[in-house]
Structures are given as C-alpha cells and as structure tokens.
Scaffold this motif. Structure first.
Motif, short mmCIF file in Angstrom:
data_model
loop_
_atom_site.label_atom_id
_atom_site.label_comp_id
_atom_site.label_asym_id
_atom_site.label_seq_id
_atom_site.Cartn_x
_atom_site.Cartn_y
_atom_site.Cartn_z
N SER A 1 0.84 -1.20 0.00
CA SER A 1 0.00 0.00 0.00
C SER A 1 0.87 1.25 0.00
O SER A 1 1.88 1.33 0.70
N THR A 2 0.50 2.24 -0.81
CA THR A 2 1.24 3.50 -0.88
C THR A 2 0.67 4.50 0.12
O THR A 2 -0.54 4.70 0.16
N SER B 1 -4.34 1.50 -1.75
CA SER B 1 -3.87 2.72 -1.11
C SER B 1 -5.04 3.64 -0.80
O SER B 1 -6.07 3.62 -1.47
#
Length: 240
Positions: A19-20, A60
């Motif tokens: 995940s960003t 994200s």
C-alpha cells in the motif's frame, strides 16, 4: 537526514504490504498488516489506528472531503480525523485496486475496480452503490472530467473508457489487451498511456485510436508522465 521513524507490530505480507501512503495536510495515512493508521507528519506520532478485517492490503488510501477510503476486502470509509468507521460496501470487494474520486453534479463519488469483474461507483457520503459497469480486477481506474479509463484482465475488454453519468457508465471504446499486467493507466494531453502485459501503449482518449504500441518487459508497476516522457520500471523492477 531522518526526520522520524515509526514502527508497529505486524507481519511480513509480501505484495499485501505494498500500500502507498497518502499525505493530506499534516496527516499521513497508510495501511499496515495490523490495520489502518493516521500519523502526524511532523513527528510520526499516531493520531489514530483502526483495525481492518483483512490486515495488510496493496490498496492505497483515497482521502477527500474528510473521508479516508480504502479497499480492505471490501470498500471501507473512515473519518479522516478520528478513524471512525463511516460505512463499508460489500458489493465493492477486493484489496488490490485503489479508489479514485469522481466529482459530478455537486456530489462526490468513489470509483473502484471490484473483484467481481465490475467497475463500481459508490456515493462518498452514504456508501450506497450508484451503478456498476464491466471492469474489475486489480488495476486502479483513472478519471478525467466525466470520463473514466481502466484496465481489466478480461482479454476482450482490455483497456476500456467510459462516459460517466449519475445513472451509469456508457462504453466509449475498448482495446483488447492480453496480459497479466495490473498497471494503472495515465491520462495526459488527450491520450491514455498504459504499460503492462509486456507492452506499452498510447491511445487517443476521445476515440480509442491506438497512436503507438511497443513491446516492453513491464507487467505490474504504473507509469508516470513528466518532461514529455513516460517513465516506468521494467524487467521485474530491474530497469527504469
């Protein structure tokens, strides 16, 4: 110089740990294997922590209008200030694609690719499904005005563009596209750029006409456009 470092209990999750993080104002939002977090960007101190059912996810956060939205087995909306659960939508399932905002008619909607081969449109405030269209899988859709473009692993549908309205999505064009690539397209100056499935492609946004197509060794990562160039990692991350 390291400004701060924050560590939390969790477990290695492989792709599920990709995940960003998202930064909005002085807050940083991310999903770890032990749930969703909001940190203070100045010192890394935890503002809130909310447990998510699926643990770590590749999806994200989308943070808009005081709402933090993420795909965590299902589409989940949290209060951006407190982390309180606002709603969850089981009809938008998955954990790899990320949500994007679409503003139309004075309302804000959330678009996401679900795991049931559907592009799902959800009202940001209520969490209710507005409509669905063919799509789905794990690429993140992109929005330009009232047009959405997404890549689906349906080989016949491939890269597809929709004209959006409050009542549904009308297909403008599609380009058959074979490959396991999950990259998110980029819209720039009237063209759509997509790199995945061992090829790079440029398509005219208004017509679906292929401007150019090249063979490249890139499958999952999403490109960016800058300085008149398209940048992407290739060869399983070994080459830019």
């Amino acid at each position: 110089k390291t400004l701060w470092k924050a560590a939390f209990q969790g477990r290695p999750d492989g792709a599920n740990g990709s995940s960003t993080p998202a930064i909005v104002g002085d807050r940083l939002y991310f999903v770890g294997s032990s749930g969703a977090y909001c940190l203070n960007t100045a010192d890394g101190k935890v503002v809130w922590h909310t447990q998510t059912e699926s643990g770590g996810v590749p999806s994200s956060f989308l943070v808009t209008e005081g709402v933090a939205v993420v795909m965590a087995k299902r589409l989940v909306a949290l209060d951006a200030k407190s982390g309180e659960l606002l709603w969850e939508q089981k009809e938008a399932s998955g954990n790899r694609s990320s949500a994007v905002a679409w503003h139309h008619g004075g309302r804000t909607y959330v678009l996401c690719n679900g795991g049931r081969n559907e592009l799902v449109c959800v009202d940001l405030k209520t969490g209710e499904v507005a409509w669905k269209a063919p799509g789905g899988q794990i690429s993140t859709p992109v929005v330009f005005g009232d047009i959405a473009v997404t890549y689906t692993q349906d080989e016949k549908l491939g890269l597809v563009a929709y004209q959006l309205s409050a009542g549904g999505a009308k297909q403008l064009w599609s380009v058959a596209y074979k490959g396991r690539g999950a990259a998110t397209p980029v819209i720039h100056n009237g063209y759509v750029y997509h790199i995945g499935g061992d090829q790079a492609m440029c398509v005219e946004l208004s017509t679906g006409r292929i401007a150019w197509r090249e063979r490249v060794k890139a499958e999952i990562n999403s490109p960016i456009v800058a300085d008149g160039k398209v940048f992407a990692l290739a060869s399983n991350g070994r080459m830019l």
